[in-house]
Write a protein that holds these residues in place. Structure first.
Motif, short mmCIF file in Angstrom:
data_model
loop_
_atom_site.label_atom_id
_atom_site.label_comp_id
_atom_site.label_asym_id
_atom_site.label_seq_id
_atom_site.Cartn_x
_atom_site.Cartn_y
_atom_site.Cartn_z
N LEU A 197 -1.97 5.91 -24.36
CA LEU A 197 -0.59 5.74 -23.89
C LEU A 197 0.41 6.06 -25.00
CD1 LEU A 197 -1.06 2.45 -21.83
CD2 LEU A 197 -0.63 4.74 -20.91
N LEU A 198 0.13 5.58 -26.21
CA LEU A 198 1.01 5.88 -27.34
C LEU A 198 1.02 7.37 -27.64
CD1 LEU A 198 0.38 3.09 -30.02
CD2 LEU A 198 2.38 3.38 -28.57
N LYS A 199 -0.14 7.99 -27.54
CA LYS A 199 -0.24 9.42 -27.83
C LYS A 199 0.64 10.22 -26.87
CE LYS A 199 -2.40 12.88 -29.99
NZ LYS A 199 -2.19 13.15 -31.42
N GLY A 200 0.72 9.75 -25.63
CA GLY A 200 1.56 10.43 -24.65
C GLY A 200 3.04 10.38 -25.02
N VAL A 201 3.42 9.37 -25.77
CA VAL A 201 4.82 9.22 -26.20
C VAL A 201 5.05 9.87 -27.56
CG1 VAL A 201 6.64 7.58 -26.79
CG2 VAL A 201 5.07 7.08 -24.90
N LEU A 202 4.14 9.62 -28.49
CA LEU A 202 4.35 10.02 -29.89
C LEU A 202 3.81 11.42 -30.20
CD1 LEU A 202 3.43 6.60 -31.49
CD2 LEU A 202 5.70 7.61 -31.41
N GLY A 203 2.92 11.93 -29.36
CA GLY A 203 2.40 13.27 -29.57
C GLY A 203 1.71 13.44 -30.90
N ASP A 204 2.03 14.54 -31.60
CA ASP A 204 1.35 14.87 -32.85
C ASP A 204 1.66 13.91 -33.98
OD1 ASP A 204 0.20 17.01 -31.62
OD2 ASP A 204 1.62 18.49 -32.40
N ARG A 205 2.67 13.05 -33.82
CA ARG A 205 2.96 12.08 -34.88
C ARG A 205 1.85 11.04 -35.00
NH1 ARG A 205 9.28 10.17 -35.03
NH2 ARG A 205 10.25 12.18 -34.61
N LEU A 206 1.09 10.82 -33.93
CA LEU A 206 0.05 9.78 -33.89
C LEU A 206 -1.32 10.42 -33.97
CD1 LEU A 206 -0.65 6.72 -33.40
CD2 LEU A 206 -0.83 7.33 -30.98
N GLU A 207 -2.18 9.89 -34.87
CA GLU A 207 -3.55 10.36 -34.97
C GLU A 207 -4.50 9.18 -35.11
OE1 GLU A 207 -4.21 13.33 -37.95
OE2 GLU A 207 -2.36 14.43 -37.47
N TYR A 208 -5.71 9.35 -34.57
CA TYR A 208 -6.73 8.32 -34.74
C TYR A 208 -7.33 8.48 -36.13
CZ TYR A 208 -9.92 4.72 -33.25
OH TYR A 208 -10.59 3.52 -33.14
N PHE A 209 -7.71 7.33 -36.72
CA PHE A 209 -8.21 7.33 -38.10
C PHE A 209 -9.57 6.66 -38.15
CE2 PHE A 209 -7.73 6.45 -42.75
CZ PHE A 209 -7.54 7.76 -43.13
N PRO A 210 -10.62 7.37 -37.80
CA PRO A 210 -11.97 6.78 -37.71
C PRO A 210 -12.66 6.70 -39.05
CG PRO A 210 -12.08 9.09 -37.11
CD PRO A 210 -10.62 8.78 -37.40
N THR A 211 -13.74 5.94 -39.10
CA THR A 211 -14.59 5.84 -40.27
C THR A 211 -14.94 7.24 -40.78
OG1 THR A 211 -15.56 3.81 -39.39
CG2 THR A 211 -16.76 4.92 -41.16
N GLY A 212 -14.73 7.45 -42.07
CA GLY A 212 -15.11 8.72 -42.68
C GLY A 212 -13.97 9.70 -42.83
N ARG A 213 -12.87 9.46 -42.15
CA ARG A 213 -11.75 10.42 -42.25
C ARG A 213 -10.94 10.17 -43.51
NH1 ARG A 213 -6.59 11.88 -38.30
NH2 ARG A 213 -6.00 13.68 -39.55
N SER A 214 -10.53 11.23 -44.18
CA SER A 214 -9.61 11.17 -45.31
C SER A 214 -8.41 12.06 -45.05
CB SER A 214 -10.29 11.65 -46.60
OG SER A 214 -11.30 10.76 -47.03
#
Length: 281
Positions: free
Chosen positions: A261-278
């Motif tokens: 739902l947030l992604k639908g509003v924020l678009g590319d400003r929002l990203e998921y940050f899973p284990t292992g991502r830098s």
């Protein structure tokens, strides 16, 4: 700043060697300092750090966002690998922390033995504290906005029965680099908007390069429900758009439905940050 997710509820698809758990631990490298922000609930973040070429023994400080087990119990294992870092908690009343919903109750608090184990290396913060130059731990959080609706399932018990958790054990970390702020929320039980507002009040007219951490928009984690309504989550997204934020990196207790739902509003400003991502911010 280089930021790495040592533990989150999910992991990168191509890193099946990494351990996941319902918890959060972030490694932060900024301005010559290494900070561990939260430590998950187990040794998982330490094991993942080795696989991600991060030396836990080189960490300069640990900042614990709040006293729920999935953010702090891993500190016990941190001590086995690091002999120098100070560990920062918010000063608060000693109490038990629990989750209650639909007749189910569970302990979600810090291992009390841990506080004794780390007492020689602990600092309990009562007010805004600059732990290193331009690295701040903040305890006085804004109440401008409503707290997450998912908080209704979380309680404390100091021996006089269960009471709704007021989250007087939660803190905020802000790092002020030369080109802007990075805000670390932990679980944002006080509300991600309140945390952003706090940073804006303390550092007016300053670019916010990133907001990082969980937003606690999940309702009951087992069911991945959202806390509140679809409209509530979208309104939070719209409010975040009103702040000078370049990026938001989230996961853990935000919940995948709320994230969508947030992604639908924020678009590319929002990203998921899973284990292992830098990321370099």
């Amino acid at each position: 700043m280089k930021l790495t997710a040592l533990v989150d509820n999910k992991r990168l698809d191509n890193r099946t060697d990494l351990v996941v758990e319902r918890g959060l631990s972030l490694h932060v490298s900024s301005m010559g300092r290494q900070i561990l922000f939260d430590a998950g609930s187990s040794k998982a973040f330490c094991d993942n750090a080795i696989l991600l070429n991060i030396r836990i023994q080189d960490v300069d400080a640990v900042v614990i966002s709040h006293r729920h087990h999935d953010h702090c119990n891993g500190v016990s294992h941190f001590l086995d690998s690091n002999s120098k870092a100070q560990i920062y908690f918010r000063e608060c009343e000693k109490t038990d922390y629990c989750f209650k919903a639909f007749g189910f109750k569970s302990n979600v608090g810090i291992d009390k033995a841990l506080l004794d184990k780390v007492k020689d290396r602990s600092s309990f913060v009562r007010q805004t504290t600059e732990i290193f130059p331009n690295i701040f731990v903040i305890t006085n959080l804004s109440g401008k906005y409503e707290q997450p609706k998912g908080n209704k399932y979380l309680f404390t018990n100091s021996g006089q029965g269960c009471k709704p958790d007021t989250f007087d054990h939660e803190l905020l970390m802000v790092i002020k680099e030369s080109d802007g702020l990075i805000i670390f929320t932990g679980c944002a039980h006080s509300g991600v908007l309140n945390m952003v507002e706090t940073a804006v009040e303390l550092f007016p007219n300053t670019r916010i390069k990133a907001v990082v951490g969980g937003f606690h928009l999940v309702g009951v984690p087992l069911f991945n429900s959202i806390g509140g309504t679809k409209e509530d989550i979208e309104a939070i997204g719209q409010a975040l758009l009103s702040y000078p934020i370049d990026k938001l990196y989230t996961g853990h207790c935000t919940g995948m439905k709320a994230y969508g739902l947030l992604k639908g509003v924020l678009g590319d400003r929002l990203e998921y940050f899973p284990t292992g991502r830098s990321v370099v911010i």
